[in-house]
Motif scaffolding. Structure first.
Motif, PDB file in Angstrom:
ATOM      1  N   SER A   5       0.831  -1.207   0.000  1.00  0.00           N
ATOM      2  CA  SER A   5       0.000   0.000   0.000  1.00  0.00           C
ATOM      3  C   SER A   5       0.863   1.254   0.000  1.00  0.00           C
ATOM      4  O   SER A   5       0.563   2.226  -0.702  1.00  0.00           O
ATOM      5  CB  SER A   5      -0.920   0.015   1.218  1.00  0.00           C
ATOM      6  OG  SER A   5      -1.771  -1.091   1.210  1.00  0.00           O
ATOM      7  N   ALA A   6       1.934   1.233   0.775  1.00  0.00           N
ATOM      8  CA  ALA A   6       2.836   2.383   0.818  1.00  0.00           C
ATOM      9  C   ALA A   6       3.511   2.601  -0.536  1.00  0.00           C
ATOM     10  O   ALA A   6       3.651   3.748  -0.995  1.00  0.00           O
ATOM     11  CB  ALA A   6       3.881   2.176   1.910  1.00  0.00           C
ATOM     12  N   PHE A   7       3.917   1.514  -1.194  1.00  0.00           N
ATOM     13  CA  PHE A   7       4.547   1.643  -2.502  1.00  0.00           C
ATOM     14  C   PHE A   7       3.568   2.169  -3.559  1.00  0.00           C
ATOM     15  O   PHE A   7       3.940   2.974  -4.405  1.00  0.00           O
ATOM     16  CB  PHE A   7       5.158   0.321  -2.957  1.00  0.00           C
ATOM     17  CG  PHE A   7       6.526   0.063  -2.392  1.00  0.00           C
ATOM     18  CD1 PHE A   7       7.555   0.968  -2.577  1.00  0.00           C
ATOM     19  CD2 PHE A   7       6.778  -1.089  -1.679  1.00  0.00           C
ATOM     20  CE1 PHE A   7       8.821   0.734  -2.060  1.00  0.00           C
ATOM     21  CE2 PHE A   7       8.032  -1.340  -1.158  1.00  0.00           C
ATOM     22  CZ  PHE A   7       9.059  -0.427  -1.342  1.00  0.00           C
ATOM     23  N   VAL A   8       2.335   1.703  -3.526  1.00  0.00           N
ATOM     24  CA  VAL A   8       1.345   2.189  -4.499  1.00  0.00           C
ATOM     25  C   VAL A   8       1.036   3.659  -4.245  1.00  0.00           C
ATOM     26  O   VAL A   8       0.919   4.457  -5.190  1.00  0.00           O
ATOM     27  CB  VAL A   8       0.070   1.321  -4.467  1.00  0.00           C
ATOM     28  CG1 VAL A   8      -1.025   1.924  -5.324  1.00  0.00           C
ATOM     29  CG2 VAL A   8       0.379  -0.084  -4.945  1.00  0.00           C
ATOM     30  N   ALA A   9       0.922   4.047  -2.974  1.00  0.00           N
ATOM     31  CA  ALA A   9       0.693   5.465  -2.646  1.00  0.00           C
ATOM     32  C   ALA A   9       1.875   6.318  -3.098  1.00  0.00           C
ATOM     33  O   ALA A   9       1.686   7.421  -3.648  1.00  0.00           O
ATOM     34  CB  ALA A   9       0.449   5.618  -1.152  1.00  0.00           C
ATOM     35  N   ALA A  10       3.092   5.818  -2.889  1.00  0.00           N
ATOM     36  CA  ALA A  10       4.281   6.553  -3.342  1.00  0.00           C
ATOM     37  C   ALA A  10       4.311   6.654  -4.862  1.00  0.00           C
ATOM     38  O   ALA A  10       4.657   7.706  -5.414  1.00  0.00           O
ATOM     39  CB  ALA A  10       5.542   5.869  -2.823  1.00  0.00           C
ATOM     40  N   ALA A  11       3.941   5.574  -5.554  1.00  0.00           N
ATOM     41  CA  ALA A  11       3.890   5.614  -7.021  1.00  0.00           C
ATOM     42  C   ALA A  11       2.886   6.645  -7.505  1.00  0.00           C
ATOM     43  O   ALA A  11       3.140   7.371  -8.474  1.00  0.00           O
ATOM     44  CB  ALA A  11       3.544   4.233  -7.569  1.00  0.00           C
ATOM     45  N   LEU A  12       1.747   6.726  -6.812  1.00  0.00           N
ATOM     46  CA  LEU A  12       0.735   7.719  -7.186  1.00  0.00           C
ATOM     47  C   LEU A  12       1.268   9.134  -6.990  1.00  0.00           C
ATOM     48  O   LEU A  12       1.153   9.982  -7.887  1.00  0.00           O
ATOM     49  CB  LEU A  12      -0.536   7.502  -6.363  1.00  0.00           C
ATOM     50  CG  LEU A  12      -1.665   8.504  -6.582  1.00  0.00           C
ATOM     51  CD1 LEU A  12      -2.149   8.469  -8.030  1.00  0.00           C
ATOM     52  CD2 LEU A  12      -2.812   8.219  -5.639  1.00  0.00           C
TER      53      LEU A  12
END
Length: 109
Positions: A5-12
């Protein structure tokens, strides 16, 4: 799921900041699935993974339309191979659940 979840939020955030809409839109679409997976468990985790592959593949198709033909060809070839070799339907668009994700065909003797 917390790390994903943290990686997807960072990607966004990074893609919006950098103006990469081919990554920002898929990341924004699947982030709720990752957050639900983080809070509710494995059921949403598999949906998040499937959603990521689907949205990123659609983004790739918009950038490179010939990729759609490769996706279809690869899907059909993989499905035929798994049916021929293992007598099962894989890959499919199911999310698992009761009884498993794959249907195995048994030959009667």
């Amino acid at each position: 799921m917390a790390i994903a979840s943290a990686f997807v939020a960072a990607a966004l955030l990074i893609s919006v900041w950098g103006g990469d809409w081919y990554l920002a839109i898929p990341s924004g679409l699947v982030l709720p699935l990752y957050l639900a997976g983080f809070m509710r468990g494995e059921r949403f985790a598999s949906r998040a993974a499937i959603g990521s592959v689907l949205t990123l593949s659609l983004a790739a198709v918009t950038a490179y339309p010939i990729y759609l033909g490769l996706l279809i060809l690869g899907f059909v070839a993989t499905r035929l191979f798994y049916f021929w070799r293992f007598a099962m339907t894989y890959p499919n668009f199911g999310f698992g659940g009761e009884g498993g994700q794959y249907h195995v065909y048994r030959k009667s003797s």
